[in-house]
Enzyme design. Structure first.
Site, PDB file in Angstrom:
ATOM      1  N   CYS A 124       0.864  -1.188   0.000  1.00  0.00           N
ATOM      2  CA  CYS A 124       0.000   0.000   0.000  1.00  0.00           C
ATOM      3  C   CYS A 124       0.898   1.235   0.000  1.00  0.00           C
ATOM      4  O   CYS A 124       2.085   1.131  -0.341  1.00  0.00           O
ATOM      5  CB  CYS A 124      -0.987  -0.017   1.168  1.00  0.00           C
ATOM      6  SG  CYS A 124      -0.234   0.058   2.813  1.00  0.00           S
ATOM      7  N   ARG A 149      -3.225  -0.542   5.578  1.00  0.00           N
ATOM      8  CA  ARG A 149      -3.861  -1.613   4.810  1.00  0.00           C
ATOM      9  C   ARG A 149      -2.973  -2.835   4.603  1.00  0.00           C
ATOM     10  O   ARG A 149      -3.376  -3.976   4.920  1.00  0.00           O
ATOM     11  CB  ARG A 149      -4.325  -1.085   3.435  1.00  0.00           C
ATOM     12  CG  ARG A 149      -5.432  -0.075   3.527  1.00  0.00           C
ATOM     13  CD  ARG A 149      -5.623   0.666   2.209  1.00  0.00           C
ATOM     14  NE  ARG A 149      -4.476   1.535   1.921  1.00  0.00           N
ATOM     15  CZ  ARG A 149      -4.317   2.233   0.814  1.00  0.00           C
ATOM     16  NH1 ARG A 149      -5.217   2.134  -0.147  1.00  0.00           N
ATOM     17  NH2 ARG A 149      -3.265   3.013   0.658  1.00  0.00           N
ATOM     18  N   ASP A 176      -8.233   3.811   1.581  1.00  0.00           N
ATOM     19  CA  ASP A 176      -7.238   4.162   2.582  1.00  0.00           C
ATOM     20  C   ASP A 176      -7.944   4.684   3.841  1.00  0.00           C
ATOM     21  O   ASP A 176      -8.622   5.708   3.793  1.00  0.00           O
ATOM     22  CB  ASP A 176      -6.315   5.241   2.006  1.00  0.00           C
ATOM     23  CG  ASP A 176      -5.095   5.460   2.868  1.00  0.00           C
ATOM     24  OD1 ASP A 176      -5.121   5.060   4.055  1.00  0.00           O
ATOM     25  OD2 ASP A 176      -4.119   6.029   2.364  1.00  0.00           O
TER      26      ASP A 176
HETATM   27  P1  4NP Z   1      -1.703   2.900   4.144  1.00  0.00           P
HETATM   28  O1  4NP Z   1      -2.277   4.272   4.733  1.00  0.00           O
HETATM   29  O2  4NP Z   1      -1.207   3.206   2.751  1.00  0.00           O
HETATM   30  O3  4NP Z   1      -2.884   1.997   4.149  1.00  0.00           O
HETATM   31  O4  4NP Z   1      -0.594   2.473   5.087  1.00  0.00           O
HETATM   32  C1  4NP Z   1      -1.508   5.448   4.803  1.00  0.00           C
HETATM   33  C2  4NP Z   1      -0.663   5.641   5.864  1.00  0.00           C
HETATM   34  C3  4NP Z   1       0.083   6.799   5.950  1.00  0.00           C
HETATM   35  C4  4NP Z   1      -0.021   7.760   4.969  1.00  0.00           C
HETATM   36  C5  4NP Z   1      -0.862   7.559   3.894  1.00  0.00           C
HETATM   37  C6  4NP Z   1      -1.604   6.396   3.815  1.00  0.00           C
HETATM   38  N1  4NP Z   1       0.712   8.958   5.068  1.00  0.00           N
HETATM   39  O5  4NP Z   1       0.481   9.857   4.245  1.00  0.00           O
HETATM   40  O6  4NP Z   1       1.565   9.085   5.970  1.00  0.00           O
END
Ligand code: 4NP
Length: 144
Positions: free
Chosen positions: A7, A13, A117
């Site tokens: 992800c 995720r 997300d």
């Molecule tokens: P992930 O969610 O891609 O599901 O781990 C996110 C976690 C952190 C960030 C963006 C999406 N971020 O911008 O720090």
């Protein structure tokens, strides 16, 4: 079978997909390698988001020991399948493939849908957990 879940941040995720499939595979006695990575580098070395840890714990899956890893092109050589959570992840990963064979290892985790997300929306952790769990059960049946 070697599977990499990808992800953006590798804290919400993909740690769930990694932890749930690993949990199910272990229960079946399957010797699979399952890991996860993020296309972004902000969270390298960090534990999963506390909200992902909490929702997984509720379903008796422990993801608290995972550490975020940054996706890199060397990982194409290691894994048989690279499963990504959304279309941007797909673009970012495929852009680093150096052959048709590497590109063909990459697919959407949900096949024709995305895993939203939940990072900025607390209410999504529960439905995201459930959709990931459902798909992990299908993957287990398909690949065991
Ligand atoms: P992930 O969610 O891609 O599901 O781990 C996110 C976690 C952190 C960030 C963006 C999406 N971020 O911008 O720090």
């Amino acid at each position: 079978m070697k599977i990499l879940m990808v992800c953006l941040g590798n804290i919400c995720r993909s740690p769930l997909a990694h932890g749930i499939l690993n949990h199910l595979a272990k229960k079946e006695g399957l010797d699979w390698t399952i890991e996860s990575a993020g296309t972004g580098d902000w969270h390298i070395g960090q534990s999963p988001d506390r909200r992902s840890i909490a929702v997984a714990k509720k379903y008796e899956v422990d993801i608290s020991q995972q550490k975020a890893m940054h996706f890199n092109a060397n990982l194409f050589e290691i894994y048989d399948h690279i499963l990504v959570m959304d279309h941007q992840n797909y673009k970012d990963v495929v852009a680093q493939a150096s052959s048709k064979e590497e590109k063909e290892k990459v697919s959407l985790f949900l096949v024709d849908d995305i895993v939203p997300d939940p990072y900025f929306d607390e209410s999504l952790f529960e439905p995201v957990y459930r959709m990931i769990e459902t798909r992990c059960k299908e993957l287990l049946q398909a690949w065991k």
